[in-house]
Design an enzyme around this catalytic site. Sequence first.
Site, mmCIF file in Angstrom:
data_model
loop_
_atom_site.group_PDB
_atom_site.id
_atom_site.type_symbol
_atom_site.label_atom_id
_atom_site.label_comp_id
_atom_site.label_asym_id
_atom_site.label_seq_id
_atom_site.Cartn_x
_atom_site.Cartn_y
_atom_site.Cartn_z
ATOM 1 N N SER A 1 -10.916 5.179 47.193
ATOM 2 C CA SER A 1 -12.335 5.417 47.467
ATOM 3 C C SER A 1 -13.176 4.596 46.500
ATOM 4 O O SER A 1 -12.652 3.890 45.638
ATOM 5 C CB SER A 1 -12.661 6.894 47.292
ATOM 6 N N LYS A 2 -14.464 4.735 46.646
ATOM 7 C CA LYS A 2 -15.448 4.019 45.808
ATOM 8 C C LYS A 2 -15.147 4.152 44.315
ATOM 9 O O LYS A 2 -15.421 3.247 43.546
ATOM 10 C CB LYS A 2 -16.843 4.616 46.068
#
Length: 472
Positions: A252-253
């Site tokens: 994820s980010k």
Amino acid sequence: MVRVRFAPSPTGFLHVGGARTALFNYLFARRFNGVFVLRIEDTDLARSERIFEEKLMESLRWLGIHWDEGPDVGGPYGPYRQSERLHIYREYAEKLVREDKAYKVYAYPEEIEKLREELLSKNLPPHYTREMFEQFATRERIREYEEKGLQPAIYFSMPRKTIVHNDLIKGQVVFGEGSVGDFALLRSNGMPTYNFACVVDDMLMRITHVIRGDDHLPNTVKQLAIYEAFGVEPPQIGHVSMILGPDGKKLSKRHGATSVEEFRARGYLPEALVNYLALLGWSPPDAHEIMSVEEMIEKFSLDRVSKNPAIFDPGKLRWMNGYYIRKVEPEKIVDSLIPYIESRGWTYKNKEWLKHVFLCIRDRMHSLEEITDLADFFFIKPNVSLQVDEPIRKGLLECASRLQQENDLTKEQLVNVFREVVKTSKLNAKDFYMNLRKALTGKSEGPELVDIVTLLGPAETALRIKKALGVE
Ligand code: GLU
């Protein structure tokens, strides 16, 4: 004939997971001389945007993943944008209703939600049945729908039986009897659900193999049941394991850049990204990791796609990017350097000059954006004030005054100017060159001095020496 598709929802930028799915489909299609279809799944009106569709396509093209059929190029089974196929989904849903394999639901969304809560409060799974919805189909409600111009939703009558799926990658997966309840095919706003649109399209677009992320494995049981209702043989389906970050959590980010767009903006080359993505869950039979797309096509097969999650290692991607920065012809890279330079408000002499600037730093580069760090002094004068012994000072100034009069010197001539001064003034060469480097770049290390001097040119070199010594 092999026909595969990549079916992104245009709700954001192309994520590395999506790019890997697209790449595996593309390699599979090319490996078997098949067709690669791009289908845009834009039925989630609230989240889909045309700009994302364009960005997705741009990212795919940049990676070198080209499709044979798609919304822009057309093809025999179009349209390839789901929002343009709504009449087709209705036609196929109505067909299932006529055959009593699906039914109309006159409940409002809040009533369906209430049903769900009731089931959950009784500790039952939220599985709907046709009977549960019957209470809503009163004569008044049907009239109300007609008056308001509403359409009833259409639900699929999910057979309560065990469904066995033979996954191309994961092997056999058994969905137990009653693992899913009835579900919507068309919503009351006329939009199809993902599972329904996906099956109708894969069926009509003659898709033979589906390769997608394993987050869709739970959907497969619903899709297989819909194929059966249509009396159609489903495509062969394979689910690729998900991508985890180095900490073992879903990528994820938090792990840094995750979209193709971001990697591109940070100066990653498509050759590097494609090579790295291919290795996320697949390994070539010869364990030779550096590969061109042509080599990948030759070697690709689904039986070498792993069942286990792949770990995304940004360090390895960075290393691979450095490798390709050195390998790709510089002419192909120069244009991509310009935005980094212009974004700093810097200017460059010409492309040929820029290419040579790049050549003298590329051995130390891992991404193109690093040009602003590694080569800043080619574009801006450094701020230096040299404290040197008198002999060195005199030597440097002598070089400056000799260079000042020159416009055009060859590399050798330039080098000779320095050599002669060092020799005739009996200067400590190491000291002299260290200070010269400092004066020209503001740094104590960097590219070869001769390259720096050649690229700056005699006048600029002279100017920088004088400036660093406080002369002028
Ligand atoms: N639109 C779906 C997605 O982006 C496609 C899934 C599939 O390939 O069936 O996840």
